[in-house]
Design a protein around this motif. Structure first.
Motif, short mmCIF file in Angstrom:
data_model
loop_
_atom_site.label_atom_id
_atom_site.label_comp_id
_atom_site.label_asym_id
_atom_site.label_seq_id
_atom_site.Cartn_x
_atom_site.Cartn_y
_atom_site.Cartn_z
N GLU A 27 2.93 11.83 3.74
CA GLU A 27 1.90 10.78 3.86
C GLU A 27 1.59 10.12 2.53
OE1 GLU A 27 -1.53 10.67 6.71
OE2 GLU A 27 -1.12 12.84 6.69
N LYS A 28 1.55 10.89 1.45
CA LYS A 28 1.20 10.33 0.14
C LYS A 28 2.25 9.36 -0.37
CE LYS A 28 3.18 14.04 -2.73
NZ LYS A 28 4.25 13.23 -3.25
N ASP A 29 3.47 9.39 0.21
CA ASP A 29 4.56 8.51 -0.23
C ASP A 29 4.85 7.38 0.75
OD1 ASP A 29 4.90 10.09 -2.51
OD2 ASP A 29 6.34 11.41 -1.49
N HIS A 45 0.86 -1.19 0.00
CA HIS A 45 0.00 0.00 0.00
C HIS A 45 0.89 1.23 0.00
CE1 HIS A 45 -3.25 2.73 0.99
NE2 HIS A 45 -2.50 3.22 1.94
N ILE A 46 0.64 2.14 -0.93
CA ILE A 46 1.38 3.40 -0.98
C ILE A 46 0.39 4.53 -0.73
CG2 ILE A 46 2.78 4.94 -2.41
CD1 ILE A 46 3.77 2.42 -3.89
N GLY A 47 0.71 5.35 0.27
CA GLY A 47 -0.16 6.47 0.61
C GLY A 47 -0.51 6.47 2.09
N SER A 48 -1.44 7.32 2.45
CA SER A 48 -1.83 7.46 3.86
C SER A 48 -2.59 6.22 4.33
CB SER A 48 -2.69 8.71 4.05
OG SER A 48 -4.01 8.45 3.65
N ASP A 49 -2.67 6.10 5.64
CA ASP A 49 -3.40 4.98 6.23
C ASP A 49 -4.88 5.00 5.87
OD1 ASP A 49 -1.01 4.26 7.35
OD2 ASP A 49 -1.63 4.58 9.43
N ASP A 50 -5.40 6.16 5.48
CA ASP A 50 -6.83 6.28 5.17
C ASP A 50 -7.27 5.29 4.09
OD1 ASP A 50 -6.91 8.33 7.00
OD2 ASP A 50 -6.85 9.92 5.49
N GLY A 51 -6.41 5.00 3.13
CA GLY A 51 -6.79 4.10 2.05
C GLY A 51 -6.45 2.65 2.28
#
Length: 160
Positions: free
Chosen positions: A148-150, A104-110
């Motif tokens: 966060e996006k990375d 998973h790449i990105g914030s924990d939200d996704g």
């Protein structure tokens, strides 16, 4: 939504990994405090993320678990047992065995969508069954070291 196009699942043999964990028990809203305590313990014990892998063990889904019953471990790899300490950090082991893994790449939200996909669609169609160990995350890179996006998180679902 075509989930199979979004998640690239690999099946790997994960090695046994000794870890030191701080067990968070209670509301997910209080997780930040536990994380700060674990970071303090980690600094005191000279186990920075560059030398010691960072893990989370997810026992419960916060969307269906009563806040007081929520369980979540914050941990790091260790090469020797942790001694009794005032922080409450204890020894655990991620057992060796097969795991389905998604990056998973990105914030924990996704991240919830990937976890849901592994447990539902992928597991149902895979021919595998769950092992007796919770889904776990390896935090490959995370905030504040990267935006966060990375952030990169590998999500492991123990299977057999």
């Amino acid at each position: 939504m075509n989930e199979t196009a979004e998640f690239n699942v690999a099946v790997i043999d994960y090695p046994q990994t000794p870890i030191a964990v701080m067990e968070h028990r209670g509301s997910p809203n209080l997780l930040g405090s536990t994380i700060h305590q674990f970071i303090a313990w980690r600094k005191r014990n000279h186990l920075p993320p560059g030398q010691s892998k960072t893990f989370n063990l997810l026992y419960d889904d916060p969307s269906v678990t009563e806040p007081d019953n929520f369980r979540f471990d914050i941990g790091c790899s260790v090469d020797h047992p942790v001694k009794e300490n005032d922080y409450g950090v204890v020894n655990k082991v991620i057992p060796a065995g097969k795991c389905a893994v998604v990056r998973h790449i990105g914030s924990d939200d996704g991240m919830g969508a990937a976890v849901h996909y592994l447990y539902s669609t992928w597991l149902r169609d895979s021919g595998f069954e769950l092992r007796d160990f919770p889904i776990f995350l390896e935090r490959v890179s995370f905030f504040p070291d990267v935006p966060e996006k990375d952030m990169i998180t590998d999500i492991y679902l123990p299977i057999h």
